[in-house]
Scaffold this motif. Sequence first.
Motif, PDB file in Angstrom:
ATOM      1  N   GLU A  94       0.826  -1.198   0.000  1.00  0.00           N
ATOM      2  CA  GLU A  94       0.000   0.000   0.000  1.00  0.00           C
ATOM      3  C   GLU A  94       0.867   1.257   0.000  1.00  0.00           C
ATOM      4  OE1 GLU A  94      -2.349  -0.384   3.511  1.00  0.00           O
ATOM      5  OE2 GLU A  94      -3.039  -2.409   2.996  1.00  0.00           O
ATOM      6  N   HIS A  95       0.333   2.318  -0.560  1.00  0.00           N
ATOM      7  CA  HIS A  95       1.015   3.606  -0.484  1.00  0.00           C
ATOM      8  C   HIS A  95       1.005   4.072   0.972  1.00  0.00           C
ATOM      9  CE1 HIS A  95       2.396   7.596  -1.701  1.00  0.00           C
ATOM     10  NE2 HIS A  95       1.522   8.063  -0.806  1.00  0.00           N
ATOM     11  N   LEU A  96       2.138   4.629   1.407  1.00  0.00           N
ATOM     12  CA  LEU A  96       2.268   5.088   2.792  1.00  0.00           C
ATOM     13  C   LEU A  96       2.165   6.602   2.849  1.00  0.00           C
ATOM     14  CD1 LEU A  96       3.024   4.482   5.809  1.00  0.00           C
ATOM     15  CD2 LEU A  96       5.385   4.938   5.123  1.00  0.00           C
ATOM     16  N   SER A  97       1.227   7.083   3.634  1.00  0.00           N
ATOM     17  CA  SER A  97       1.136   8.502   3.944  1.00  0.00           C
ATOM     18  C   SER A  97       1.032   8.599   5.461  1.00  0.00           C
ATOM     19  CB  SER A  97      -0.085   9.134   3.264  1.00  0.00           C
ATOM     20  OG  SER A  97      -0.134  10.515   3.526  1.00  0.00           O
ATOM     21  N   HIS A  98       2.148   8.805   6.111  1.00  0.00           N
ATOM     22  CA  HIS A  98       2.210   8.699   7.573  1.00  0.00           C
ATOM     23  C   HIS A  98       2.726   9.997   8.185  1.00  0.00           C
ATOM     24  CE1 HIS A  98       2.710   6.621  11.469  1.00  0.00           C
ATOM     25  NE2 HIS A  98       3.766   7.406  11.603  1.00  0.00           N
ATOM     26  N   LYS A  99       1.955  10.535   9.106  1.00  0.00           N
ATOM     27  CA  LYS A  99       2.383  11.685   9.896  1.00  0.00           C
ATOM     28  C   LYS A  99       2.173  11.354  11.359  1.00  0.00           C
ATOM     29  CE  LYS A  99       1.521  15.239   6.394  1.00  0.00           C
ATOM     30  NZ  LYS A  99       0.834  16.521   6.067  1.00  0.00           N
ATOM     31  N   GLY A 100       3.252  11.020  12.029  1.00  0.00           N
ATOM     32  CA  GLY A 100       3.161  10.628  13.419  1.00  0.00           C
ATOM     33  C   GLY A 100       4.071  11.444  14.302  1.00  0.00           C
ATOM     34  N   GLU A 101       4.212  10.998  15.525  1.00  0.00           N
ATOM     35  CA  GLU A 101       5.065  11.696  16.486  1.00  0.00           C
ATOM     36  C   GLU A 101       6.546  11.521  16.148  1.00  0.00           C
ATOM     37  OE1 GLU A 101       6.010  11.549  21.318  1.00  0.00           O
ATOM     38  OE2 GLU A 101       4.382  10.317  20.471  1.00  0.00           O
ATOM     39  N   PHE A 102       6.890  10.371  15.556  1.00  0.00           N
ATOM     40  CA  PHE A 102       8.301  10.048  15.323  1.00  0.00           C
ATOM     41  C   PHE A 102       8.683  10.043  13.844  1.00  0.00           C
ATOM     42  CE2 PHE A 102       6.995   8.180  19.315  1.00  0.00           C
ATOM     43  CZ  PHE A 102       7.998   8.595  20.178  1.00  0.00           C
ATOM     44  N   TYR A 103       7.726   9.770  12.977  1.00  0.00           N
ATOM     45  CA  TYR A 103       8.030   9.658  11.548  1.00  0.00           C
ATOM     46  C   TYR A 103       6.993  10.414  10.725  1.00  0.00           C
ATOM     47  CZ  TYR A 103      10.749   5.717  13.362  1.00  0.00           C
ATOM     48  OH  TYR A 103      11.611   4.933  14.086  1.00  0.00           O
ATOM     49  N   GLU A 104       7.476  11.077   9.692  1.00  0.00           N
ATOM     50  CA  GLU A 104       6.599  11.704   8.717  1.00  0.00           C
ATOM     51  C   GLU A 104       7.088  11.253   7.340  1.00  0.00           C
ATOM     52  OE1 GLU A 104       5.148  16.174   7.359  1.00  0.00           O
ATOM     53  OE2 GLU A 104       5.712  15.784   9.456  1.00  0.00           O
ATOM     54  N   LEU A 105       6.299  10.375   6.694  1.00  0.00           N
ATOM     55  CA  LEU A 105       6.767   9.707   5.484  1.00  0.00           C
ATOM     56  C   LEU A 105       5.667   9.663   4.419  1.00  0.00           C
ATOM     57  CD1 LEU A 105       8.439   6.632   7.233  1.00  0.00           C
ATOM     58  CD2 LEU A 105       9.661   8.531   6.163  1.00  0.00           C
ATOM     59  N   GLU A 106       6.066   9.874   3.202  1.00  0.00           N
ATOM     60  CA  GLU A 106       5.186   9.718   2.036  1.00  0.00           C
ATOM     61  C   GLU A 106       5.938   8.820   1.063  1.00  0.00           C
ATOM     62  OE1 GLU A 106       1.442  10.577   0.411  1.00  0.00           O
ATOM     63  OE2 GLU A 106       2.268  11.600   2.179  1.00  0.00           O
ATOM     64  N   LEU A 107       5.513   7.558   0.933  1.00  0.00           N
ATOM     65  CA  LEU A 107       6.301   6.588   0.164  1.00  0.00           C
ATOM     66  C   LEU A 107       5.401   5.599  -0.559  1.00  0.00           C
ATOM     67  CD1 LEU A 107       9.072   5.558   2.748  1.00  0.00           C
ATOM     68  CD2 LEU A 107       9.463   6.728   0.570  1.00  0.00           C
ATOM     69  N   ASP A 108       5.850   5.190  -1.733  1.00  0.00           N
ATOM     70  CA  ASP A 108       5.271   4.014  -2.372  1.00  0.00           C
ATOM     71  C   ASP A 108       5.914   2.764  -1.779  1.00  0.00           C
ATOM     72  OD1 ASP A 108       3.533   5.321  -4.102  1.00  0.00           O
ATOM     73  OD2 ASP A 108       5.127   5.667  -5.582  1.00  0.00           O
ATOM     74  N   PRO A 109       5.246   1.614  -1.879  1.00  0.00           N
ATOM     75  CA  PRO A 109       5.840   0.390  -1.336  1.00  0.00           C
ATOM     76  C   PRO A 109       7.116   0.028  -2.087  1.00  0.00           C
ATOM     77  CG  PRO A 109       3.866  -0.116  -2.591  1.00  0.00           C
ATOM     78  CD  PRO A 109       3.915   1.373  -2.458  1.00  0.00           C
ATOM     79  N   PRO A 110       8.020  -0.693  -1.437  1.00  0.00           N
ATOM     80  CA  PRO A 110       9.260  -1.085  -2.108  1.00  0.00           C
ATOM     81  C   PRO A 110       8.984  -2.061  -3.244  1.00  0.00           C
ATOM     82  CG  PRO A 110       9.051  -2.222   0.002  1.00  0.00           C
ATOM     83  CD  PRO A 110       7.938  -1.227  -0.058  1.00  0.00           C
ATOM     84  N   ARG A 111       9.862  -2.037  -4.250  1.00  0.00           N
ATOM     85  CA  ARG A 111       9.718  -2.986  -5.356  1.00  0.00           C
ATOM     86  C   ARG A 111       9.843  -4.422  -4.864  1.00  0.00           C
ATOM     87  NH1 ARG A 111      12.572  -6.233  -8.274  1.00  0.00           N
ATOM     88  NH2 ARG A 111      14.556  -5.655  -7.318  1.00  0.00           N
ATOM     89  N   MET A 112      10.747  -4.645  -3.925  1.00  0.00           N
ATOM     90  CA  MET A 112      10.932  -5.982  -3.367  1.00  0.00           C
ATOM     91  C   MET A 112       9.775  -6.309  -2.433  1.00  0.00           C
ATOM     92  SD  MET A 112      12.694  -8.770  -3.120  1.00  0.00           S
ATOM     93  CE  MET A 112      14.234  -8.337  -3.921  1.00  0.00           C
TER      94      MET A 112
END
Length: 366
Positions: free
Chosen positions: A156-174
């Motif tokens: 799944e596509h990741l759209s995460h805004k938390g206390e420790f991590y803020e990330l916008e990522l597509d899933p890894p190819r592997m």
Amino acid sequence: MSAQQKTGQCEVAWFSALCDDDYEFLGVPDPMLKSSWEHCRNIVLTAEKGGFDNILLPSGYSLGLDTTVFAAAIAPFLQRMKLLWATRIGEDWPPQLARRIATLDRVLGPNAAGTGGRLNVNIISSDMPGQAMPGHPRYARATETIKIVKTLLNGEHLSHKGEFYELELDPPRMTTISGKCPPMYFGGLSPDARECAAEGCDVYLMWPDTMDKVRETIADMTARAANHGRTLKFGYRVHVIVRETEDEARAYADRLVSKLDDEKGRAIREASLDAKNFGVQRQAELRGAADGDGFVEDNLWTGIGRARSGCGAAIVGDPDQVLAKLRAYQAEGIEAFILSGYPHAAEADLFARHVLPQLEHAPLVW
């Protein structure tokens, strides 16, 4: 009730001593039993030959071998057994962790049915080496990490805004073989640890305890998981000493600690990075409640905890007694056992010959 419980099956795993935790006499270092590629490989291959379903590869920052490198190296030697690979959250970056899990899953290869991989993940909510973080934020960080890794490994596509991590990522190819995140095993007794497990993990692991406490913990964790709309499976991590007679098993337990110096035992316990956590404190309480021979209830011996932080008790008895004890835990809801004994290769062989054939066992299924 799960399919595993309906059939009376359980998953039976062994333990490879990657963290300098193997002895003939507890607390007395033996160069032949110190963690090395050759020694720990032999433990794993003994477990594979003996018919175990899974094997825990523990992780410690300052002790023994690197778990990831060992897992990748041992994978080609294994034909069927699963790996329960431990990873310390505080030492990793979640997207890299997701890629590492997918890669290890591919290296290990598919299960017998070809429906998925053979990698399980033991999540450890650790500090960064050399730093200390209070329990509440540390487990909050672990919860975030679990959510991130599961999202990415579930494709799944990741759209995460938390206390420790803020990330916008597509899933890894592997990806993993199944295209899903492998099962996550997790343990901890503090309220924060329990909430982390209830919210994100798949198998809640317990260290040895009295049967009433096992029952109480399972009830508590079942309720906590339900509050998150989830269900958990339950695992039990314990040492074992099985011999043809109870007298022989007890004699071996006495021999195991016959050269143990109490100060040396204390130093071993306190060297662990988790030496002050709730679970370790509970193991100390069990030792304090034990009788003069170290037994806190029938066939549950706490002597091992005199020189070991963490899992500090063993099931001790003849094959029928050990089998009965395991089945009693199953009756309370335990579906997975992670066993070990000293020395680990020799005790794995004894358990495989005396007890394992009498158990209906197979890897956990989801």
